[in-house]
Enzyme design. Sequence first.
Site, PDB file in Angstrom:
ATOM      1  N   ASP A 222       1.032  -0.604   0.627  1.00 55.15           N
ATOM      2  CA  ASP A 222      -0.134  -0.081  -0.369  1.00 55.15           C
ATOM      3  C   ASP A 222       0.621   1.196  -0.249  1.00 55.15           C
ATOM      4  O   ASP A 222       2.585   1.310   0.664  1.00 55.15           O
ATOM      5  CB  ASP A 222      -0.612   0.195   1.031  1.00 55.15           C
ATOM      6  CG  ASP A 222      -1.104   1.135   1.024  1.00 55.15           C
ATOM      7  OD1 ASP A 222      -2.754   1.718   0.272  1.00 55.15           O
ATOM      8  OD2 ASP A 222      -2.044   1.955   2.446  1.00 55.15           O
TER       9      ASP A 222
ATOM     10  N   ASP B 222      -1.743  -0.605   6.297  1.00 54.73           N
ATOM     11  CA  ASP B 222      -2.120   0.025   7.493  1.00 54.73           C
ATOM     12  C   ASP B 222      -3.576   0.362   7.522  1.00 54.73           C
ATOM     13  O   ASP B 222      -3.984   0.877   8.845  1.00 54.73           O
ATOM     14  CB  ASP B 222      -0.854   1.083   7.358  1.00 54.73           C
ATOM     15  CG  ASP B 222      -1.514   1.776   7.227  1.00 54.73           C
ATOM     16  OD1 ASP B 222      -1.863   2.545   5.694  1.00 54.73           O
ATOM     17  OD2 ASP B 222      -1.512   2.975   7.330  1.00 54.73           O
TER      18      ASP B 222
END
Length: 615
Positions: free
Chosen positions: A311, A510
């Site tokens: 990400d 996250d």
Amino acid sequence: MSAPQSDVPIRPFLIGFPAAGLALGFVLRATAWNQWSDLVWAVATLPALLALLVEIVRRLRRGEFGLDIVAALSMTSALAVGEELAAVVVALMYSGGQYLEDFAEGHARREMTALLSRAPRTAMRHRDGQFEEIGVDLIVSGDRLLIRQGEIVPADGTLASPLAVLDQSALTGESLPVQRTAGEALMSGATNAGEAFDFIAARPAALSTYAGIVRLVEAAQRSKAPMVRLADRYALFFLVATLVIAGGAWAWTRDPVRMVAVLVVATPCPLILAVPVAIVAGLSRAARHGILVKGGKALEAMARIRSLVVDKTGTLTDGEARVVAIRAAEGFADDEVIRIAASLDQASKHVIARALVAEAQRRHLALTVPAEMVETPGEGIRGTVQGRRAAVGGISYVRAQLTQTGRGLEHVQAQDSPGAVVVWLAVDGQLAGHIVLADELRAGIAALLARLRALDIERIVLATGDRRDVADAVAAGLGLDAVRAELTPDQKVMVVLSERKAGLVMMVGDGVNDAPALAAADVGVAMGAKGAAASAEAADAVLLVDSLDRIVPAIEIARRARFIALESVFAGIGLSTLGMIAAAFGYLTPVEGALLQEAIDVAVILNALRVLRGG
């Protein structure tokens, strides 16, 4: 050999009884009562044999199959053919081997056990001008707690005292204490390494980061790695091989003692001993480095990763808007621009406002209390700072506050990098300057990706929900294999699944939006220090420190654990097979076979414990 859990309380007896019987038999051999020695050895074998048979029945009822059957066959056959000494030696070695395995696993788990044992039980709470000691389960959001020197922070929250010195080594692997100042967030589980300080709990202890870590550790300790299950399945094949060699020796020589010798050499099997010890040692060593791997399955899969999907926000980048440039207009200084903007933004809860205030505090600028504030959500805020009219916000909002032309106002934003945010400041109707904020790449990302390439990670893909131009700007110069932008959570899952053609996939993220992709990956890794709870729950591993570079030692530890486990298995099985062949040809007696097999077991366990050391 699997360690039966049912006989743990009586294990000292199961070791001591055959040991005493063995010694007594040798004493009798040296006296006129020598005819009783064989009977004593046979009786001394029975408790271990009976405990083993009970455990085998229990395991078979659970649908489990292990090489404990070989141990039972060797003791039973030794007693049947009059090799009582060999039987009691196997009983002693078997019980001692279980104790050795427990000791080795306990040694391997020491870092994970340390995390569990450190969980705080009580806390000192401020109440009506006094202190009261309460159980951590009674902590609620907003409680003001006193954390004394040496105590562990029991919940997540913020520091209420000017300074705190914290030892986070048990959580993050960082050996040096860290300092925190008033208002900074504190993570539960850290130890107060300085003077006592006050702390405001943000949530109950049961919902804290450390409580979550404890739950994950407990789950990891209950897990069973695929290699361990694989060992259980291959136990059947090894048992068949053992019976073929033992039966062949008996059929060829018509000597049942040779059959017993073969069975004894095969008891217990390093295939069962080495794998769990190596896997648990790997989990423990990873925890020492601030990487909580939830179980053996995740560790074993991590060793075979070939693709990485990562990400952007909060993973490749810091995940927070930070000031990267201040461009003051003529007549204004950089510090004056940030001081006035931050003073006014103290009245706003916007994330950009918080970033400006944080930058002013970092520069140690004295902020003043604004007056006459009027905030237009999503556009900007205006008010008075030390008698001067000020306005902070986007280009359109600030333009409307100007009484003088802001030269270059329309062109500056295009000059900044994609993904940057420009905040404008007007003072007394005059353009005072603008501030550029961006979510920057973490330091050392390029070097980290190069290290991952060196670990034979074949593909590295960026998957983000951010705009294409922002994603391309972040990925520039990183040498990524692909950039996937403007993704929804389900599209991230599809990216993870599509990358499986190159091998096992690791996903690192996250946010809440990363949770589905983390769960879909062969190994999901969450940034646990600042990431969302949903991502930590969905992931297979959690980085306890906000540093992406921890995935390198995680992969290295996983690969070392898997290599040493297989090395121990192949070496142990190879030596056991050679021993069985030697016994079949009459070169080993049953007693000698038992002693040889125990030496092999000790060797493979010690080899498996090498995972705890760097390689």
